[in-house]
Design an enzyme around this catalytic site. Structure first.
Site, PDB file in Angstrom:
ATOM      1  N   CYS A  40       0.827  -1.201   0.000  1.00  0.00           N
ATOM      2  CA  CYS A  40       0.000   0.000   0.000  1.00  0.00           C
ATOM      3  C   CYS A  40       0.863   1.254   0.000  1.00  0.00           C
ATOM      4  O   CYS A  40       1.982   1.257   0.521  1.00  0.00           O
ATOM      5  CB  CYS A  40      -0.916  -0.011   1.221  1.00  0.00           C
ATOM      6  N   ASP A  42       0.390   3.736   1.779  1.00  0.00           N
ATOM      7  CA  ASP A  42       0.368   4.306   3.126  1.00  0.00           C
ATOM      8  C   ASP A  42       1.790   4.607   3.599  1.00  0.00           C
ATOM      9  O   ASP A  42       2.667   3.739   3.550  1.00  0.00           O
ATOM     10  CB  ASP A  42      -0.306   3.321   4.083  1.00  0.00           C
ATOM     11  N   ARG A  44       3.090   4.806   6.353  1.00  0.00           N
ATOM     12  CA  ARG A  44       3.559   4.066   7.528  1.00  0.00           C
ATOM     13  C   ARG A  44       3.981   2.636   7.199  1.00  0.00           C
ATOM     14  O   ARG A  44       4.477   1.923   8.066  1.00  0.00           O
ATOM     15  CB  ARG A  44       2.455   4.039   8.590  1.00  0.00           C
ATOM     16  N   HIS A  99      -2.427  -4.044   4.917  1.00  0.00           N
ATOM     17  CA  HIS A  99      -2.204  -3.666   6.321  1.00  0.00           C
ATOM     18  C   HIS A  99      -3.533  -3.359   6.983  1.00  0.00           C
ATOM     19  O   HIS A  99      -4.453  -2.803   6.365  1.00  0.00           O
ATOM     20  CB  HIS A  99      -1.256  -2.463   6.435  1.00  0.00           C
ATOM     21  N   CYS A 102      -6.233  -0.087   6.727  1.00  0.00           N
ATOM     22  CA  CYS A 102      -6.067   0.494   5.386  1.00  0.00           C
ATOM     23  C   CYS A 102      -7.244   1.411   5.048  1.00  0.00           C
ATOM     24  O   CYS A 102      -8.400   0.986   5.035  1.00  0.00           O
ATOM     25  CB  CYS A 102      -5.974  -0.618   4.348  1.00  0.00           C
TER      26      CYS A 102
END
Length: 209
Positions: A40, A42, A44, A99, A102
């Site tokens: 992803c 993302d 993090r 994750h 999400c």
């Protein structure tokens, strides 16, 4: 931006200086990653960090909700990278890693989040079919439980989409490529891995034995 450039300066002084021979070595030849990692976007979720990988060890593709559109899809960027990894780099393993938490998956779970000014994102997330179905549940069921289930279903859907690519299907049949479904827990840094025998996700430590 200044902080990022200062960070790069630190990278040059600390990491690049200490790994000069290693960087020169990997720059002098063709890349030969151990695996392709579809994750992803993302901020993090950092593939190299959570797998303790060095530069050159992972061929990484990241997009919203870690999607692998099927081979006949209009969005061909992920597919292009996939074919390059399989045919040119001959990676032996392909990992699709979602994750928990999400936002892309959450956006398609009832009650859906509004995206009035995000038409491209809305179109992209329309591809999350299994996650939407698994996350529907009932109004009485805890949203967090549905969300986690939808994240897992979404990863497995992308694994199925990988097999719509002839090169991947062929190499999986030959036994030269293995497919893996992971889900990362940002809060504690752990990973769960799909286990076909139990048809569920188990702690990575159990897979390692």
């Amino acid at each position: 931006m200044g902080r990022l450039l200062e960070g790069h300066a630190t990278f040059r002084k600390v990491y690049a200086q200490g790994e000069r021979a290693f960087l020169a070595e990997i720059a002098s030849g063709n890349q030969a990653p151990d695996a392709m990692f579809v994750g992803c976007s993302d901020s993090r979720v950092i593939p190299e960090l959570l797998t303790n990988s060095r530069p050159g060890e992972l061929f990484v593709v990241r997009n919203v909700a870690n999607l692998v559109p099927p081979v006949d899809h209009a969005y061909v960027s992920t597919g292009a990278a996939l074919e390059y990894a399989v045919e040119m780099l001959q990676v032996p393993d392909i990992i699709v890693c979602g994750h928990y938490g999400c936002g892309g998956v959450r956006a398609v779970i009832p009650p859906a989040l509004p995206m009035p000014e995000l038409p491209t994102l809305r179109k992209w997330l329309a591809e999350i079919r299994s996650g939407r179905e698994k996350g529907a549940g009932t109004s009485e069921e805890d949203l967090e439980a549905r969300w986690r289930r939808a994240v897992e279903a979404n990863v497995l859907e992308q694994l199925a989409n990988l097999l719509t690519y002839p090169s991947v299907e062929r190499r999986v049949a030959e036994g030269t490529v293995r497919l893996h479904a992971w889900v990362y827990e940002i809060g504690d840094g752990s990973i769960v891995v799909y286990d076909p025998d139990s048809d569920g996700f188990v702690a990575a430590e159990k897979v390692l034995g």
